[in-house]
Design an enzyme around this catalytic site. Sequence first.
Site, PDB file in Angstrom:
ATOM      1  N   SER A 145       0.842  -1.199   0.000  1.00 29.02           N
ATOM      2  CA  SER A 145       0.000   0.000   0.000  1.00 29.02           C
ATOM      3  C   SER A 145       0.870   1.238   0.000  1.00 29.02           C
ATOM      4  O   SER A 145       2.007   1.209   0.497  1.00 29.02           O
ATOM      5  CB  SER A 145      -0.888   0.012   1.249  1.00 29.02           C
ATOM      6  OG  SER A 145      -1.515   1.268   1.422  1.00 29.02           O
TER       7      SER A 145
ATOM      8  N   TYR B 252       0.327   0.148  10.573  1.00 30.67           N
ATOM      9  CA  TYR B 252      -0.039  -0.290   9.231  1.00 30.67           C
ATOM     10  C   TYR B 252       1.084   0.022   8.249  1.00 30.67           C
ATOM     11  O   TYR B 252       1.479  -0.838   7.445  1.00 30.67           O
ATOM     12  CB  TYR B 252      -1.327   0.411   8.800  1.00 30.67           C
ATOM     13  CG  TYR B 252      -1.788   0.052   7.406  1.00 30.67           C
ATOM     14  CD1 TYR B 252      -2.256  -1.224   7.122  1.00 30.67           C
ATOM     15  CD2 TYR B 252      -1.772   0.998   6.377  1.00 30.67           C
ATOM     16  CE1 TYR B 252      -2.690  -1.561   5.848  1.00 30.67           C
ATOM     17  CE2 TYR B 252      -2.213   0.668   5.103  1.00 30.67           C
ATOM     18  CZ  TYR B 252      -2.673  -0.607   4.840  1.00 30.67           C
ATOM     19  OH  TYR B 252      -3.097  -0.941   3.574  1.00 30.67           O
TER      20      TYR B 252
END
Length: 309
Positions: A158, A184
């Site tokens: 990501s 994350y």
Amino acid sequence: MTSITTPFGFSSTAAEVAEGIDLTGRRAVVTGASSGLGAETARALAATGAAVTLAVRDVTAGKRVAVDITESTGNQDVHVAYLDLADPASITAFTGAWRGPLHVLVNNAGVMACPEQYTEQGWEWQFATNHLGHFALATGLHDALAADGNARIVVVSSTGHQRSPIVWDDVDFAFRPYDPWLAYGQSKTANVLFAVEATRRWAADNITANALMPGAIYTNLQRHTGGRGSGRVPAHLVKTVEQGAATSVLLATSPLLEGVGGRYFVDCNETEVVDRRSGTLHGVARYAVDPDNARRLWALSQELLAHAR
């Protein structure tokens, strides 16, 4: 090193990318394939004739998706297997049960910006699920991948990786306050670094690994971030699930990626290396493709998993 460019882009769908590809006789595993990007990635791979295994936590949901994929593609060789990436024993059971070669492994499953949580081993949940679990899965399936002779690993990362490098002295937030987005980001950086080192380490086995940013797609991944109404991404940058799965399918199937590994792709094309946060969905941080960081993470991952046994 020349960047890889393809005829596909932002609006391309998984089906368009896979059109004309024949993987009959090959086998693929897609993690997190009971919904969202994983389900669409599995569907596109099944449409190429590959035997596809949906590796999922929710077997009931996985079976529903498998039936739907068979009905939409005509491929009867679609299977479901239980896999919990946060549980080393589950991964060992999955890899131990695998027989025969494996052509494509799609490390798709993940969690994003979840509340502070730790595994039984004391690992931070996002790092454990997004990276360590997939690391254990890939290394456990190494012999099957090597047996194929031309295998590919696809790693869904990501742009969030630009939020944090690997914080080597405190991977599990033992000393710093937990931040769901930093956690994350660290896990997504780990995804890219895995692709870099797997490609280097397994070159003699003709195994390549590439990482990607699928784009902004509203799926179950956003359960902790407000979902479609959060307004985090402008509407014109949001993709459909079919578009979001396109880059994964490209890396898994395209002849243009033959022998290519250790790269990072956005919108079906290799993206640029950046030294500052890009402010867009493009760009890969230099620390995320640094070979020394990649080797260090591999060693750390092996150490953590060894202590878990």
